[in-house]
Design a protein around this motif. Structure first.
Motif, mmCIF file in Angstrom:
data_model
loop_
_atom_site.group_PDB
_atom_site.id
_atom_site.type_symbol
_atom_site.label_atom_id
_atom_site.label_comp_id
_atom_site.label_asym_id
_atom_site.label_seq_id
_atom_site.Cartn_x
_atom_site.Cartn_y
_atom_site.Cartn_z
ATOM 1 N N PHE A 228 137.503 32.592 47.570
ATOM 2 C CA PHE A 228 137.690 33.469 46.419
ATOM 3 C C PHE A 228 136.814 34.703 46.603
ATOM 4 C CE2 PHE A 228 136.092 34.837 42.225
ATOM 5 C CZ PHE A 228 137.293 35.195 41.623
ATOM 6 N N GLU A 229 137.373 35.891 46.326
ATOM 7 C CA GLU A 229 136.632 37.133 46.534
ATOM 8 C C GLU A 229 136.861 38.105 45.387
ATOM 9 O OE1 GLU A 229 136.102 40.634 49.936
ATOM 10 O OE2 GLU A 229 137.698 39.145 50.127
ATOM 11 N N VAL A 230 135.780 38.712 44.929
ATOM 12 C CA VAL A 230 135.858 39.801 43.959
ATOM 13 C C VAL A 230 135.951 41.092 44.748
ATOM 14 C CG1 VAL A 230 134.727 40.968 42.038
ATOM 15 C CG2 VAL A 230 134.443 38.499 42.323
ATOM 16 N N THR A 231 137.094 41.764 44.699
ATOM 17 C CA THR A 231 137.252 42.999 45.468
ATOM 18 C C THR A 231 136.875 44.237 44.663
ATOM 19 O OG1 THR A 231 139.607 43.109 44.878
ATOM 20 C CG2 THR A 231 139.035 41.989 46.922
ATOM 21 N N ASP A 239 128.213 46.827 43.049
ATOM 22 C CA ASP A 239 129.091 47.613 43.905
ATOM 23 C C ASP A 239 128.484 48.980 44.186
ATOM 24 O OD1 ASP A 239 130.927 45.567 43.934
ATOM 25 O OD2 ASP A 239 132.123 46.388 42.295
ATOM 26 N N ILE A 240 128.018 49.652 43.150
ATOM 27 C CA ILE A 240 127.453 50.982 43.304
ATOM 28 C C ILE A 240 126.163 50.928 44.116
ATOM 29 C CG2 ILE A 240 126.375 52.885 42.056
ATOM 30 C CD1 ILE A 240 129.363 52.961 41.917
ATOM 31 N N GLU A 246 124.467 51.689 51.630
ATOM 32 C CA GLU A 246 125.220 51.932 52.864
ATOM 33 C C GLU A 246 125.232 53.408 53.224
ATOM 34 O OE1 GLU A 246 128.949 49.959 53.796
ATOM 35 O OE2 GLU A 246 128.677 48.722 51.999
ATOM 36 N N LEU A 247 125.459 54.272 52.234
ATOM 37 C CA LEU A 247 125.483 55.705 52.511
ATOM 38 C C LEU A 247 124.133 56.197 53.004
ATOM 39 C CD1 LEU A 247 127.617 57.130 49.548
ATOM 40 C CD2 LEU A 247 128.363 56.501 51.840
ATOM 41 N N ASN A 248 123.059 55.704 52.405
ATOM 42 C CA ASN A 248 121.727 56.121 52.844
ATOM 43 C C ASN A 248 121.395 55.607 54.234
ATOM 44 O OD1 ASN A 248 120.401 57.758 50.762
ATOM 45 N ND2 ASN A 248 120.770 55.996 49.438
ATOM 46 N N ASP A 249 122.057 54.523 54.643
ATOM 47 C CA ASP A 249 121.846 53.996 56.000
ATOM 48 C C ASP A 249 122.732 54.692 57.025
ATOM 49 O OD1 ASP A 249 119.930 52.218 55.173
ATOM 50 O OD2 ASP A 249 121.309 50.517 55.002
ATOM 51 N N ASP A 250 124.017 54.886 56.673
ATOM 52 C CA ASP A 250 125.010 55.312 57.673
ATOM 53 C C ASP A 250 125.331 56.801 57.635
ATOM 54 O OD1 ASP A 250 125.136 52.624 58.281
ATOM 55 O OD2 ASP A 250 126.931 52.259 57.072
ATOM 56 N N TYR A 251 125.040 57.481 56.525
ATOM 57 C CA TYR A 251 125.394 58.892 56.400
ATOM 58 C C TYR A 251 124.171 59.737 56.037
ATOM 59 C CZ TYR A 251 130.258 57.302 56.390
ATOM 60 O OH TYR A 251 131.455 56.732 56.723
ATOM 61 N N GLU A 313 136.178 50.761 48.579
ATOM 62 C CA GLU A 313 135.442 49.739 47.839
ATOM 63 C C GLU A 313 135.792 49.727 46.351
ATOM 64 O OE1 GLU A 313 133.485 47.502 49.241
ATOM 65 O OE2 GLU A 313 133.808 48.351 51.225
ATOM 66 N N ILE A 314 136.090 50.889 45.795
ATOM 67 C CA ILE A 314 136.353 51.005 44.364
ATOM 68 C C ILE A 314 137.701 51.691 44.176
ATOM 69 C CG2 ILE A 314 135.552 51.915 42.163
ATOM 70 C CD1 ILE A 314 132.730 51.855 43.230
ATOM 71 N N ASP A 315 138.667 50.970 43.639
ATOM 72 C CA ASP A 315 140.022 51.484 43.518
ATOM 73 C C ASP A 315 140.179 52.411 42.311
ATOM 74 O OD1 ASP A 315 140.841 50.087 45.721
ATOM 75 O OD2 ASP A 315 141.575 48.359 44.588
#
Length: 352
Positions: A228-231, A239-240, A246-251, A313-315
């Protein structure tokens, strides 16, 4: 969560543009005939780059290409059997058991034409499940205020889609915000379990909307992995926070420029219908050569990559970017329209 399974016969319809049975004797029962106008345009079909040979020439009728089912199936390594008693085409890797009678019945995942009675039986199961959910899961009560839902179910080829339409709340209301998230996820899992008790070997996807039809949650159950997954959950800080990290790590750096890299620190906020992204420059001023000599097109690509990552990640949310230099002076504003998949630059600082 360990979901129970009731083993019941399943039929999965395979939708193909392959209609004709060629190269075998087919006796049809009650049917009808129809005069059509078809076009033969020397149509070629390639499988993995290899040209296929057909016993009958393919043709076009009303915009659809028709090719011999048997020829294509055998090239895919499948055997074909026609059962005239039930007007059913059987496709399988090893379709025969002992003797010449096909041993695959309705359990066979390659059955093309389902028995009408069996199809109606499955529709009845879906309708009964829908009625049960509307009776037994109309309200979610584990929160400061109850949430009310109306359910509709749809059987897709590989999964059951569940739409939960909110009847008494908007996504920005306290009704949704004040629910117990863990208890609500348990509520969704209970719904999935009810479905999987009746329908075997199918994934389940649950879409939750508010009373205005805006998405507030998406949940998926993978039957093969029992997972079961919460997308997506609107308003979920996790989520935020995860995206921000992630952005601070990758961008954290933009490297496509002539006079040095641009370094950024990100902070994200979720608004009612968009994600607010603040990019604080750490090593440049807006009048500096670092900003002036960036490659503008590639910088926009950089921003668009970030927007697409957020929307993965966020629709159903647009993204707005506000870029400041290290003194907090604005250097750029960009907006990404999720529906149109389009980035617009609203402002880019340029020296006089």
């Amino acid at each position: 969560m360990k979901l129970k399974r009731k083993k019941i016969a399943r039929n999965i319809v395979i939708t193909l543009l392959l209609i004709l049975l060629m190269g075998s004797s087919v006796a049809f029962g009650v049917g009808y005939s129809k005069q059509i106008t078809a076009y033969f345009n020397n149509i070629k079909v390639k499988l993995n780059g290899n040209l296929l040979n057909f016993s009958k020439e393919p043709f076009i009728y009303e915009g659809t290409v028709y090719i011999p089912l048997r020829d294509v199936s055998e090239n895919l390594g499948l055997e074909v059997v026609w059962d005239g008693n039930t007007n059913t085409v059987y496709l399988a890797n090893n379709i025969y058991g002992y003797g010449s009678t096909p041993r695959y019945g309705y359990n066979n995942p390659y059955v093309l034409n389902k028995d009408k009675e069996k199809e109606e039986e499955e529709e009845d199961i879906i309708k009964e499940l829908e009625d049960m959910l509307n009776d037994d899961y109309e309200e979610y009560t584990e929160g400061k205020k109850d949430l009310e839902f109306e359910y509709s179910l749809d059987e897709k080829s590989r999964y059951i889609k569940v739409e939960m339409e909110g009847k008494n709340f908007e996504k920005d209301s306290s009704h949704w915000e004040d629910r117990d998230e863990d208890e609500f996820e348990d509520f969704i899992e209970d719904i999935i379990e009810e479905i999987c008790d009746e329908i075997d070997d199918m994934d389940v996807k649950v879409d939750v909307e508010d009373e205005d039809g805006k998405s507030v949650g998406k949940y998926e159950y993978d039957e093969s992995k029992d997972k079961f997954e919460v997308t997506f959950q609107y308003g979920s800080d996790g989520d935020i926070d995860d995206l921000e990290e992630e952005l601070n790590d990758d961008y954290d750096e933009y490297t496509k420029g002539d006079d040095g890299d641009l370094e950024f620190k990100y902070s994200l906020k979720e608004k009612s219908d968009y994600i607010d992204v603040e990019m604080k420059g750490k090593n440049f001023k807006r009048d500096s050569s670092e900003w002036e000599n960036r490659d503008e097109d590639k910088f926009k690509d950089f921003i668009e990559d970030i927007a697409e990552k957020i929307c993965d990640e966020i629709d159903d949310m647009d993204v707005k970017f506000f870029i400041d230099d290290k003194d907090g002076k604005n250097t750029g504003i960009y907006e990404y329209d999720e529906g149109k998949d389009k980035l617009q630059d609203k402002f880019e600082y340029e020296q006089d």
